[in-house]
Structures are given as C-alpha cells and as structure tokens.
Design a protein around this motif. Structure first.
Motif: not given
Length: 119
Positions: A92, A95-96, A98-100, A102-103, A106
C-alpha cells in the motif's frame, strides 16, 4: 519486536494469559450452546468491534493471542501471521508513492505546457 515482547512476558502477562484462557473456555462453552442465528449476531458484533479499534490495538491483540495459543499448547490452533499484514502495508505504501510520483509528473507536464503557451 519479538524480543521486546518476550521481555514483557513475565509473571503478570502469564497471569493475564491464564485468566484469558479461563474466560476464553467459558465463552466457547456459551457460544456452543447458542443457536446459529445467535452465533451470527455475536460474530457480527465482534467484527464491528474489531473494525472500530485502531490498528495498533489489533496488532497488540494479535501478538497477545499468539502468546495465548502458545500457552494453550493446542496444535490445532493456528497463530496469527503478522508478516502477511506487513507485506500488504508495504504494498500500500509503494502504491501511494507511485501515485504521488504520477501526480508530480502530471503537474510538471502541465507546468511545462503552460510555459510553452507563454512563448
């Protein structure tokens, strides 16, 4: 962590484990006498109670239950494997992260696009 737990297990904890075992056996006897619907209701209440507890309490309870299982000496009881939870927690966290990432990517792309529009 296990070493710390072993240090804490002294006379007082042994007493707590034996007291828990006594109450555990009484509870099992009471539950066995219940109807199926009563057993389901009890299980639902227990699960709701566990959901409301903080994660630290759940881990402490799991460690305590493992000690109780050791004290019972019942080979048919399976100990709670805390390592599985650790792996899930690490997944988890990854994943968090990785999301950061990606953000952030972007955001950087949007920022670069705005710079190009200014020229």
């Amino acid at each position: 962590m296990k070493q710390e737990m072993n240090k804490l297990i002294g006379g007082e904890n042994r007493f707590m484990i034996r007291a828990f075992n006594k109450h555990y056996r009484k509870a099992i006897d009471l539950i066995e006498e219940c109807s199926t619907s009563e057993k389901m209701e009890i299980a639902e209440r227990v699960m709701e109670w566990f959901r409301e507890l903080p994660e630290e309490y759940i881990i402490s309870l799991a460690m305590f239950f493992n000690e109780v299982i050791d004290d019972l000496g019942d080979e048919s009881l399976e100990k709670i494997n805390l390592r599985m939870k650790q792996k899930k927690k690490e997944e988890k966290e990854e994943e968090a992260e990785e999301e950061e990432d990606l953000e952030e990517d972007e955001f950087e792309e949007d920022y670069e696009d705005e710079d190009k529009e200014d020229y």
